[in-house]
Design a protein around this motif. Sequence first.
Motif, PDB file in Angstrom:
ATOM      1  N   ARG A 398      10.075  30.722 -50.449  1.00  0.00           N
ATOM      2  CA  ARG A 398       9.818  32.023 -51.080  1.00  0.00           C
ATOM      3  C   ARG A 398      11.092  32.878 -51.363  1.00  0.00           C
ATOM      4  NH1 ARG A 398       6.823  35.472 -46.604  1.00  0.00           N
ATOM      5  NH2 ARG A 398       8.828  34.982 -45.452  1.00  0.00           N
ATOM      6  N   GLU A 480       8.370  35.353 -39.912  1.00  0.00           N
ATOM      7  CA  GLU A 480       7.246  35.849 -40.759  1.00  0.00           C
ATOM      8  C   GLU A 480       7.164  35.141 -41.773  1.00  0.00           C
ATOM      9  OE1 GLU A 480       7.778  37.844 -44.061  1.00  0.00           O
ATOM     10  OE2 GLU A 480       5.721  37.389 -43.963  1.00  0.00           O
ATOM     11  N   GLY A 481       5.909  34.567 -42.237  1.00  0.00           N
ATOM     12  CA  GLY A 481       5.847  33.601 -43.339  1.00  0.00           C
ATOM     13  C   GLY A 481       5.689  31.985 -42.781  1.00  0.00           C
ATOM     14  N   ASN A 484       2.393  29.558 -43.545  1.00  0.00           N
ATOM     15  CA  ASN A 484       1.621  30.236 -44.586  1.00  0.00           C
ATOM     16  C   ASN A 484       1.542  29.389 -45.797  1.00  0.00           C
ATOM     17  OD1 ASN A 484       1.438  32.576 -42.912  1.00  0.00           O
ATOM     18  ND2 ASN A 484       2.175  33.955 -44.646  1.00  0.00           N
ATOM     19  N   LYS A 487      -0.386  32.207 -51.388  1.00  0.00           N
ATOM     20  CA  LYS A 487      -1.772  32.898 -51.844  1.00  0.00           C
ATOM     21  C   LYS A 487      -1.882  32.863 -53.141  1.00  0.00           C
ATOM     22  CE  LYS A 487      -1.369  35.845 -47.582  1.00  0.00           C
ATOM     23  NZ  LYS A 487       0.005  35.781 -47.193  1.00  0.00           N
TER      24      LYS A 487
ATOM     25  N   GLU B 394       7.269  31.820 -55.160  1.00  0.00           N
ATOM     26  CA  GLU B 394       7.066  31.083 -54.347  1.00  0.00           C
ATOM     27  C   GLU B 394       6.583  29.617 -54.665  1.00  0.00           C
ATOM     28  OE1 GLU B 394       4.193  31.898 -50.351  1.00  0.00           O
ATOM     29  OE2 GLU B 394       3.969  33.113 -51.697  1.00  0.00           O
ATOM     30  N   ALA B 485      -0.795  24.748 -46.498  1.00  0.00           N
ATOM     31  CA  ALA B 485       0.275  25.199 -45.742  1.00  0.00           C
ATOM     32  C   ALA B 485       0.867  23.844 -45.154  1.00  0.00           C
ATOM     33  CB  ALA B 485       0.036  26.291 -44.513  1.00  0.00           C
TER      34      ALA B 485
END
Lengths: 490, 490
Positions: A398, A480-481, A484, A487, B394, B485
């Motif tokens: 990211r 965090e993340g 994932n 999206k 990302e 993921a």
Amino acid sequence: MKKIAACIGGGVIGGGWVARFLLHGWGVNVFDPAADAVRKVEEVLANARRSLPALADVAMPEEGKLVFCDSLEAAVSDAQWIQESVPERLDLKHKILAQIQQFCAVNAIIGSSTSGFKPSELQQQSANPGQIMVAHPFNPVYLVPLVELVPSASNTTETVTKAQTLLTAIGMKALLVRKEIDAHIADRLLEAVWREGLWLIKDDIATTAEIDDAIRFGFGLRWAQMGLFETYRIAGGEAGMAHFIGQFGPALAWPWTKLMDVPELTDELVQKIADQSDAQSGMHSIRELERIRDDNLVGIMRVQKDANWGVGEMLKEHDQRLAEQTPSSVQVTDTSLPISTYTGKVFPAWIDYNGHMNEANYLHVMSLATDNFMKIVGADSDYVENGQSYFTVETHIRHIDEIKLSERLEVKTQLIAQGPKKMHLFHSLYHPDSGKLLATGEHLLLHVDLKLGKSCPAGEVVQNKLAVIFAQHCKLPQPEGAGNAIKGPL
Amino acid sequence: MKKIAACIGGGVIGGGWVARFLLHGWGVNVFDPAADAVRKVEEVLANARRSLPALADVAMPEEGKLVFCDSLEAAVSDAQWIQESVPERLDLKHKILAQIQQFCAVNAIIGSSTSGFKPSELQQQSANPGQIMVAHPFNPVYLVPLVELVPSASNTTETVTKAQTLLTAIGMKALLVRKEIDAHIADRLLEAVWREGLWLIKDDIATTAEIDDAIRFGFGLRWAQMGLFETYRIAGGEAGMAHFIGQFGPALAWPWTKLMDVPELTDELVQKIADQSDAQSGMHSIRELERIRDDNLVGIMRVQKDANWGVGEMLKEHDQRLAEQTPSSVQVTDTSLPISTYTGKVFPAWIDYNGHMNEANYLHVMSLATDNFMKIVGADSDYVENGQSYFTVETHIRHIDEIKLSERLEVKTQLIAQGPKKMHLFHSLYHPDSGKLLATGEHLLLHVDLKLGKSCPAGEVVQNKLAVIFAQHCKLPQPEGAGNAIKGPL
């Protein structure tokens, strides 16, 4: 003992010495009575700060303290190394060397940047000739590694070895010139080319731009990595050097150079060269040219670092030395928090057309961090040579914030899962000064047997080290993340 | 008309010409009566195939057809360019040139690889001197771009221009030598260095290894990117060239070179050089040295390509030419299926210590594919210059199979989602010959205003092009792995 170098003369060469010492953690005293000496040294330093650290893959020492001195005495009295870079006149050099020796420590080494004088000439009139040597560098001194170290019979082996060790420690290739000679080695070769070049211009065979193109599109590319003889060894093909000499030896008797003669440097010829040089390079300021040159030099040297060849092999050895001097990110004692696996600066070559770090270099930094994490758990280069390694099978990056030239970077790594055949890493890339998060990288790695090309359990030592770290990291919150998917945009 | 080159002589230089023409899509006829000519040419070709394509960022043409001919007549009769690379003896060159002219087309160009003879000397005895010119290349001919093109008064401007255009089209820097002279330009400079080097060895000042280090750790690094004069212009500092000459001009009168004299090439001196060269380089075979050299040359030139400087500026122009000749991946007509956004070969510099493509280069290839996709939808370099672009926020990469040196790669891209400010791409990296899937890359990109540093809707043209592609791509099945993921390892 605090390391102090004194630089007498702060021009292009003297300033380059200042930068090389300072960026390697030495305190530097400068003495140069010229009115614009401070500005000039600061400009060279600015260039050096943006380029020299880009050669290293480990942290550089903290910069030393720079002091502009009002007197030569103040500059040299506490220095272990004194570098003389005053104009190329023997009488002037004698005068300055005498003043230096009046005030400096008897065991300090005095290096002279002279392009042409022999050490025995510089040592004339000196009561302590054994502390004076030629240490002839090449512009830009902060990047080009070569320094010709030329002793005379008056210098002891001990002093010569001490000088070589010291110059090596500031990242230089100290080439010992075993027999003193006017202009040493490199400048003899350069002088030959220079004289031939002057003839080509005088006789209107070629302009300065054409001569430069003949060099940089041709043999200059070869000489950045192999010299004259190794290049010709290859050109001789399988029969090697003897064949080459046999083939091209006869040309020695042919009129292929004008160098039996020397062109007269008339005002007209000087003007012609200056005009041609303006036409060739005048669209760039000297400052621009310096930066273009420095970025190219860094890139050209780093290519050889990847290949572990020539100057690159030397740079790797220098990294080792730097790593021993400075706290290394690989020496980890506390594993209760995410581990620091990378610290460094953004290189010019990593910047894209938008002025930001190119996206591929986010992964490059992450992979350097992964390499360090592998070393920390014992999967180091010896381990790989023994036939096992980790391969990345999946990566999720990211890009959280923009990264610009020369920014400092740090990666901290949390082991978020592990098993006999796998490790699952989460890298957080920070700006270490502000603590700002710039990117994250989540990576799944598979342990493989390199010969069989198949996954297999890691060695016991590696598994144990992973388990010890994971026992602590599994108590930390999931970053965090982590875990994932990307999206969708809508 | 089919492009045919004839190479007369298939040694190190002749073989290099063969490779350069062949890899640029020319048919090549070779005539060399030596028993091992086929093996030697094939070896040079193998080196060229692994390195030359690594300079380009666009597809190279399909290789031409290589024919070893039994006679000089068969080799030259249908050739538009004939390159003579026979040993450096004027009588031999006269004989071969006469034979070539007996059988070749009157409007074919005959280039001579001579290091030293003037074109007017080569043209002696010829009834059609206007088709003979010097085209002097540098080893390795398939990588080093410089070729000195030397005409005499007998060559028309039209022929010279035609020759320059043709040499440029095979990726060379055709330097026009405006006034013929023994040894042209580069070899005069090289000869001066060579003679000085021989003296240094003869007088035991330095060994071959020390001379080579004085070059490659010093001025050789400078000359790969700027030549003699531009380098010295910088060394002169703000005062430039005139200052530099003023400072170093006096050295012309000093005995800084031995070149008023020429060393005698005795058996003893030849043996000394050969022995020193063995000690320096004997641990590597010539084949190894060639590959080390070629990988370094590619890297050194690519560094300058990133900087758009010197040889790199030339390589970019050459990419443009190649892209115009070959079907470009950016000229897309059918958007009903995933779009081919990248074709290329794995460069040596992309290979890591395990012998596989380094993980960061998976992302590098993906980002080249993304750049091409951006061009396809109109977000090209003009668009970026006007202040808007896409930034990747990302990335999810899956490394599915190993990628090795020189493998061909192709990326196909599916637009899996899009909006005014975003595009969501899924790249599939294939081996195009086997159709094997090697990696996937899922990327979310944000459209940004570069001045404000904020996201904003894309321009209307870009939005429309994205919508047209998405209208078709949304009917395709979601690629396997999209939206996933990273799964934990246990």
